[in-house]
Enzyme design. Structure first.
Site, short mmCIF file in Angstrom:
data_model
loop_
_atom_site.label_atom_id
_atom_site.label_comp_id
_atom_site.label_asym_id
_atom_site.label_seq_id
_atom_site.Cartn_x
_atom_site.Cartn_y
_atom_site.Cartn_z
CB THR A 1 29.61 7.08 1.39
OG1 THR A 1 30.30 5.97 1.97
CG2 THR A 1 29.50 6.88 -0.11
CE LYS A 21 32.55 4.69 0.19
NZ LYS A 21 31.60 3.63 0.57
CB THR A 36 30.00 -1.16 0.11
OG1 THR A 36 29.02 -0.98 1.08
CG2 THR A 36 30.96 -2.21 0.47
CD GLU A 78 28.89 3.28 9.18
OE1 GLU A 78 28.48 4.02 8.30
OE2 GLU A 78 28.35 2.22 9.50
CG ASN A 94 25.30 0.84 10.91
OD1 ASN A 94 25.20 1.04 9.72
ND2 ASN A 94 26.46 0.79 11.55
#
Lengths: 437, 437
Positions: free
Chosen positions: A172, A200, A211, A297, A432
């Site tokens: 994703t 992932k 997720t 991230e 985010n």
């Protein structure tokens, strides 16, 4: 000003794709994989994948570890049901879609998850033997027309590229696909077995993109009791020992499938090789889980938090996890600031099961370099007393590394927990701060 | 691009000093305060303060709530000892320094904390009746020469400016001093009593700057059993219901002192007015605690998380706290993104004491505006089902407010927990990325 310099240094981009994506691979015997772009992802990227066990000589076994979040997505509930109704044996396919998590979608979502399994069972001539996983946005319905056409059109292969594409199809916000393979020999048989893992990430930190998904497949024959024990031990020490931001999604699933294509004695918890297999799978699962942290991230640092000489693994883990989730520790790592006070603080507020696990006067805390530079270890706290002569220059050098370790030595026992975390960066806040738009 | 616009909006500076610092005040009878710049803080700012009870007619009572961090700073240990050895009565002074936390300083630190008390006792002619608090950098020794001279030179008064200066003297990274006063009448006596509260914050989010300090003084006479019960109840619903980043320091202390200068019947847990006093103090402590969140490092939003209709206060609090500490919820608030999936996710992974406290099918989640705009409430989840017709424009309007509420209605009981949190911003990362230098 130290601050700006450090933050600039931390912002240097690492080519993670080049570093962490393999250029080739060996894969377990008698598994085939297929993937395609079904159209659920708008950008034409791969978003649907299937893994199939083609071994008809032995009954496969499977196990899975699911999210403990109270809001479990439909595919989690469905896969759990398939595993249980099959008694953890004979599960022969896994279908995964990305782009939509099929979470918080009620009865419609459950019907859709069932439909995905049904379509794969029909295509592969299986009988309720397919697991399903979904990852993507929460609260949106699956576009079942696209998924159905996708499942129909998928073709299978077993090349490196086929496996890499499946790894890509579950991504994703990941910046690189996570695919690893490894081989090991067992003493008792002398045979070589292969493990392949796909995961992932980004994702644990991003529960609206649900997720964390991971699966490990192997051609080693393992009993259903054995695989359960192995995955539960490995999961607890790998995927449950990573943190990007401490959030836990509705879809988290780690699954393991063993097809016994290398036709040797079935490994059970009583087998002489059992501990050996368990250790191999654990170490493999740790490598796979670490890739998720590396792709956290906005992350610029990969930090191993080692809590050692603990009374129990559980309390070692609670301390390691508390340090790894502390926003203050994570921002200090980002700023390359040797702020050991924040580490200690986190140790101090860890919610231990057994408070005697921690004796302040026995506590040692160190930064450890992961390159060849010396001194490798930099003591920050010695027997509970701050090292007032700490070499700040050396501390800065270690903190400037992309990979580093924090060791917290409890000296109350002999257990160790390794936990992997990343830093908390401006980029994390940017990503985010407005994910949906 | 929605993202940049939102983040720019969020970055608009609020003049918090003008908004939250009072221009005048009434203060409890027979307390005097003094402060000065001892030189511990390099910038010549106020860094040492003393509060004294001057009422000789009645015996004061005191209570305190200390950090549960395993690494308690020397002043925490010392104050605890003073309270206990005095049986929570007759404590007549509080001395506070900022700039150095006297934490992780071993035996020397303990001797220094004792010395501070001793010097104040001597100056005020008290007999082991002084509490001590410190806030600032961890792992550094107090500069006792400066502190000693400071204590010697401090003079006392009871004006608004004297109180404001004491509030200033305990600040560290705070952007405004936190001082509030309030008066209330009791039915049984018809008399008016005064509460004054001082706190410092920024800080809970910054455990190397240790950290959250608060004190409440009143001229109401309360028994030592009564004050303990009142502060414990109020603390649990105020300072223990705020989160900036979930970190907890080594020095956190909330303390309450009642000198009985308004000479009426002593309030005990059996008094007819007890609940009334308790409610007044709780509401007062909440106002004080909220100022800490308003001054959270880098914060641009003040968010009230209300968990209502819960079986127990404890489980309501666990859910409210989990939402309030989620980095994903906090970054979404910063980005003004109506990302209810993240709120739900946090609800789902809350570690409840009683799992029946949460029934997914009864759950309602709403955003609530705090201004006069309508509709005031925006339902996101209704009986566990996502509101697919949510008005995204209205959601954006509510999220653009500086103050907003998130309501999570459990519908499994009748208890409520209000929790206060702020957003996680780029500025937070900047501040904490390199605090020490």
């Amino acid at each position: 000003m130290k601050f700006s310099k450090n933050l600039m240094k931390a912002a240097v981009t690492i080519d993670k794709y080049a570093l962490y994506v393999p250029k080739s691979g060996v894969f377990p015997k008698k598994f085939e994989v297929g993937s395609l772009a079904s159209g659920v992802k708008k950008n034409g990227k791969l978003d649907l994948g299937i893994i199939v066990n083609t071994n008809k000589e032995a009954k496969s076994t499977a196990s899975a570890v699911f999210t403990t979040n109270r809001f479990k997505a439909a595919p989690v509930l469905k896969s759990k049901q398939v595993l249980e109704s099959n008694n953890f044996e004979g599960v022969n396919a896994i279908v995964v879609n990305s782009g939509c998590a099929n979470s918080m979608t009620g009865d419609v979502g459950m019907a859709d998850a069932e439909k995905m399994c049904e379509l794969v069972n029909k295509k592969l001539n299986l009988k309720d033997q397919t697991l399903v996983m979904s990852t993507g946005v929460i609260g949106q319905k699956l576009q079942m027309d696209k998924i159905a056409t996708g499942i129909e059109n998928i073709t299978f292969g077993s090349s490196y590229q086929d496996w890499l594409n499946v790894a890509k199809s579950i991504c994703t916000t990941d910046t690189f696909p996570k695919l690893i393979s490894s081989q090991f020999k067992l003493k008792s048989t002398g045979e070589t077995y292969t493990l392949t893992g796909i995961a992932k990430g980004a994702g644990m930190i991003c529960p609206n993109m649900a997720t964390l998904l991971g699966y490990i497949v192997t051609d080693l024959p393992i009993s259903s009791g054995g695989i359960k024990k192995i995955l539960s031990f490995a999961g607890e020490r790998s995927f449950n020992c990573i943190s990007v931001d401490g959030d836990m999604s509705t879809n988290d699933t780690i699954c393991m499938l063993a097809n016994g294509a290398v036709n040797t004695t079935v490994i059970t918890p009583e087998s002489e090789d059992f501990e050996d297999v368990s250790a191999n799978v654990t170490s493999f699962a740790q490598q796979l889980a670490q890739l998720v942290v590396r792709d956290g991230e906005g992350a610029t640092k990969f930090v191993t938090v080692k809590v050692t000489k603990a009374k129990t693994f559980e309390d070692a883990k609670i301390i390691a996890e508390t340090i790894s989730n502390s926003s203050l520790v994570k921002t200090a790592l980002y700023g390359e600031d040797a702020n050991w006070g924040r580490i200690l603080c986190a140790v101090g507020y860890s919610k231990l099961g057994d408070i005697s696990a921690l004796d302040e006067s026995k506590l040692n805390v160190k930064f450890v370099a992961t390159d060849d530079s010396t001194p490798k270890e930099l003591p920050l706290l010695i027997n509970g007393v701050p090292n007032l002569n700490v070499d700040e220059n050396r501390a800065s050098e270690i903190l400037a590394l992309n990979d580093l370790e924090i060791i917290v030595e409890l000296n109350t026992g002999s257990e160790t927990c390794n936990f992997w975390t990343c830093d908390l960066t401006h980029e994390y806040v940017t990503i985010n701060g407005d994910y949906r738009s």
